[in-house]
Design an enzyme around this catalytic site. Structure first.
Site, PDB file in Angstrom:
ATOM      1  CE  LYS A   1      38.702  67.078  -0.602  1.00  0.00           C
ATOM      2  NZ  LYS A   1      39.474  68.057  -1.367  1.00  0.00           N
TER       3      LYS A   1
ATOM      4  N   GLY B   1      33.415  63.694  -8.817  1.00  0.00           N
ATOM      5  CA  GLY B   1      34.803  63.307  -9.019  1.00  0.00           C
ATOM      6  C   GLY B   1      34.866  61.971  -9.735  1.00  0.00           C
ATOM      7  CB  SER B   2      37.543  59.503 -10.070  1.00  0.00           C
ATOM      8  OG  SER B   2      37.798  59.089  -8.739  1.00  0.00           O
ATOM      9  CB  THR B   3      33.804  55.868 -11.330  1.00  0.00           C
ATOM     10  OG1 THR B   3      33.005  56.610 -12.261  1.00  0.00           O
ATOM     11  CG2 THR B   3      33.044  54.603 -10.942  1.00  0.00           C
ATOM     12  CG  LEU B   4      39.289  54.432  -7.591  1.00  0.00           C
ATOM     13  CD1 LEU B   4      39.212  52.985  -8.041  1.00  0.00           C
ATOM     14  CD2 LEU B   4      40.722  54.929  -7.724  1.00  0.00           C
ATOM     15  CB  VAL B   5      37.152  59.120  -5.238  1.00  0.00           C
ATOM     16  CG1 VAL B   5      36.897  59.797  -3.901  1.00  0.00           C
ATOM     17  CG2 VAL B   5      38.651  59.061  -5.512  1.00  0.00           C
ATOM     18  N   GLY B   6      34.202  57.835  -5.862  1.00  0.00           N
ATOM     19  CA  GLY B   6      32.765  57.807  -5.589  1.00  0.00           C
ATOM     20  C   GLY B   6      32.359  56.550  -4.838  1.00  0.00           C
TER      21      GLY B   6
ATOM     22  CD  GLU C   1      26.142  64.816 -11.240  1.00  0.00           C
ATOM     23  OE1 GLU C   1      24.980  65.171 -11.045  1.00  0.00           O
ATOM     24  OE2 GLU C   1      26.566  64.374 -12.341  1.00  0.00           O
TER      25      GLU C   1
ATOM     26  CB  CYS D   1      32.213  64.546 -15.786  1.00  0.00           C
ATOM     27  SG  CYS D   1      31.090  65.941 -15.617  1.00  0.00           S
TER      28      CYS D   1
ATOM     29  CD  GLU E   1      36.160  60.464 -16.822  1.00  0.00           C
ATOM     30  OE1 GLU E   1      36.410  59.968 -15.718  1.00  0.00           O
ATOM     31  OE2 GLU E   1      35.274  61.320 -17.010  1.00  0.00           O
TER      32      GLU E   1
END
Lengths: 499, 500
Positions: free
Chosen positions: A192, A245-250, A268, A302, A399
């Protein structure tokens, strides 16, 4: 029936026509999405629609996973020898190399990065595909000594169907980083791309077909994170998910994997990487590298060196030169010959960065340079430097993902290392010093997956990249990347042991 | 002030006195838990309390983490050379070997497995595992990577830091060795939670760890409940990696907790429903012996147990006859009797769970070919049980029973049996019995499992990796591969001449 994007580039740096299908790419064919909805692809220089592409859905992900599973069981995986997989990856790299400028132009238009920068992305993408092409078939299992009445060996098998979710900051390059190791080791893929920057990924889909990859080996599904991304993370037939992507979505990805089929997860994520400049650094070079560290790619990296620690002996001179250098960066149209920096990728990102800049002002930091929009339309933000910060300010802790650096004076070596490590992140770090002890010992003490000495933001396909702490799990690039796409099976052949 | 357990063994296979502290072991000292509460350690032969030990709490985990962090930053990690870490692991192995009978006796009393099996398998493997990883310390080499001559690029394989480890009750000591070995060899410090059902050998090990000379705080042993201590470990913001062995159900919770808190790295060794495929051309007597070992060893309480036994039609009747006779000959008895093969299941909870599966098998229409009932009046013995005439969707065929219960299924077609074998969410192990080199190897290669045994089953070695495909786990233990799970890769780029 698929959408096609036709576009004529007539710019100072690139002239040419592009035309390619932009549908959902599953099992070697481009189609509409299951709902027939479309996504607007926006030009970040002016907020206007470049083209509309089909929106993939959870049903399309399911269709893709089935195609990928079938391909894995019949025409890919260990049924296609490593040497053949390597040949196809090399061919893909060659095709991309032939179309270098076309891809750079599409990337620059879609993402907003300057054409010269996009050309750099294409170069790394070509090199990455070639690098992993060379690895195909070379992830060797082991033969392990136990006793002479047993043959014990391991096989490094492909996992199966791998889901990959990539971001918008280096759209093509992130695709190459993901496809390379996954295909080299024999996996099939449902990938995606970001809905904000899908065009080079869709162009790659045609190239993948042209290169000769069997249908179903790579499936490209452009949709939203909360639909397609979630569907990939939750899919019961997808055995591994890789997310950048972001840590939040990770976190959500890892939770979803745990709740469903315990698929393997690599991540990552974000960073707030320190860049430490000692008194004995080569000042002329440091300034250039530090600018590259935070302003390259408009700060949308990043591993950006966003916290710049400067030892007091060189602080004033560094700040003077760094500011002058930053002020000299030309913001402009991505297709102008002299532009360094284009717009941020989207309205959402623009707002987010401006909000951080405002928080810096509100929390009492000094705007030493920039700190505002450039121009009337599009999403340009001027290179921004904050000074007089405190460690707990949001602009120091969080970030920002924009062209915003904080410059912090320090005196004591042990203290700056402590400050540098005082973050939940651990993606990268840089040290500038000419003293061999200081340089190496500091690099070794920094809690980060990459430590640069006398450089920053330098990546190579052969050197691993990934995060400590909340910056991620697993490594991309290098031989290490193969491990993330491999299932280790131990085979014990009993030759004579009886109970 | 800590609890101490004193016990005099006076059995046919072992006589001796043991006495050791059973407190919460943090920073090299034994103490009461923060609430002062205790946990009853139960003897599964009779349901009686062996001793009460200190219960660790969330606060104790926090204390342990602080101690482990301090040790990592000051006296362990890369502050302590690999050769020295290796020496300590070797010393620990030596001490364990010197005291192996004592450990085997404690394990047999606590877990219910027989003394002879505890000594032969659990102790042998534990000692071997410590020695194996002692040898690896300092040998996880980083790479020097060619880029251009104006750069030096290399990787360091650094220890991660404080690692949390949660181990189960089926092989208490052995699971501790599998976890401590690679973690300590690579320089990490550890907060380890043994199972509250079987804590005694782990607590005895704590004393041995101190005796071996590991600095205080390097290994911390916290015995408490899963939903308190286990959860605290999975959620702790200063623990950078968690390794869990146990059920798939709890494994999910551990991974979710890691994701929700600090994205700590996670490795999991979970359940299995491993197929054991016996072809017409197998050596029948050996296949029978191995198959019994595959499902009845350790009372079926093994994650990799060969619990689905697929037998080709040409030998089905003869196999079933001999396999049943073999199973029937296994002696159930006191773990300390000289001729016992099988002791009780570990606890009332497990006993009830297994009996419930046996009942479901009966209710769903399978045939109880052997066993299917309790043995004796007290304690948790279950007779070796064989079901036949099953259907693929029965619970006893699909779900992990974790007891001495095997299902025997007739098959004809090779491709079909491989499909059946792979038709499970699990993928821990598999076994194939055939004398034909093609059939044996090709089948092993087609089975979706982290370990494939050919003409044997349940054979593990410290040097060969072990772990699951699919929902049986993430990551590998044992072998060189285990080191990767306890290592942070740092790439260092030394720029010698590139300018921009």
């Amino acid at each position: 029936m698929s959408t096609i994007w036709d576009h004529e580039f007539d710019t100072p740096v690139f002239k040419g026509k592009v035309s390619f299908p932009t549908g959902i790419f599953i099992n070697g064919k481009f189609t509409e999405g299951s709902t027939g909805n479309t996504i607007d692809v926006i030009n970040p220089t002016n907020g206007k629609v470049i083209t509309k592409i089909p929106e993939a859905t959870a049903d399309d992900v399911d269709r893709a996973a089935k195609a990928a599973h079938k391909a894995f069981d019949t025409v890919w995986g260990l049924k296609c020898p490593g040497s053949e997989r390597g040949k196809l990856l090399s061919k893909l790299a060659d095709l991309l190399e032939e179309k270098w400028d076309e891809f750079a132009a599409i990337e620059a238009l879609d993402n907003g990065k300057a054409f010269w920068s996009a050309k750099g992305d294409v170069g790394i993408s070509v090199d990455t595909l070639k690098y992993f092409a060379g690895w195909a078939g070379k992830s060797h299992g082991k033969v392990i000594e136990t006793t002479e009445d047993k043959l014990a060996y391991t096989r490094h098998e492909p996992i199966g169907v791998c889901g990959q979710i990539i971001p918008w900051n280096f759209p093509l390059m992130m695709m190459a980083w993901k496809l390379g190791p996954a295909l080299a080791t024999g996996n099939t893929i449902v990938i995606k791309p970001s809905e904000a920057t899908p065009l080079t990924a869709l162009r790659m889909a045609s190239l993948i077909k042209e290169a000769g990859f069997p249908d179903g080996v790579v499936n490209v599904v452009v949709g939203y994170g909360n639909t397609v991304g979630a569907a990939i993370a939750e899919h019961m037939q997808i055995e591994k998910v890789a997310f950048t992507g972001s840590t939040l979505v990770g976190r959500k990805i890892m939770e979803a994997a745990a709740r469903t089929n315990l698929k393997n997860v690599t991540l990552e994520l974000g960073g707030k990487s320190p860049n430490i400049i000692f008194n004995d650094a080569d000042l002329g070079k440091v300034v250039n590298w530090s600018v590259h560290g935070i302003f390259f790619n408009h700060g949308q990296a990043c591993c950006a060196g966003s916290r710049i620690y400067v030892q007091s002996g060189v602080y004033d001179e560094f700040l003077r030169r760094f500011t002058a250098r930053a002020a000299s960066l030309r913001l402009g149209d991505p297709f102008s010959a002299d532009s360094y920096q284009g717009p941020q990728v989207s309205r959402i990102q623009f707002d987010r960065i401006m909000s951080y800049i405002n928080s810096g002002k509100e929390q009492g930091a000094t705007v030493h340079l920039g700190g505002e929009r450039q121009g009337e339309e599009g999403y340009w933000i001027k290179p921004t430097i904050f000074t007089d910060t405190k460690p707990n300010m949001r602009i120091v802790q969080e970030e920002i993902f924009g062209p915003v650096g904080v410059v912090i004076k320090f005196e004591d070596e042990a203290d700056v290392i402590r400050q540098a490590n005082d973050t939940v992140y651990g993606l990268a770090a840089a040290v500038f010093s000419q003293d061999i002890n200081r340089a190496i010992e500091t690099a070794h003490k920094l809690h980060a997956g990459t430590a640069w000495i006398n450089c920053v933001n330098q990546l190579h396909p052969q050197v691993p990249f990934g995060g400590y702490k909340q910056s991620g799990i697993g490594r991309e690039l290098g031989e290490y990347a193969l491990d993330s796409y491999t299932n280790v099976k131990a085979v014990h052949v009993n030759l004579g042991h009886n109970l």
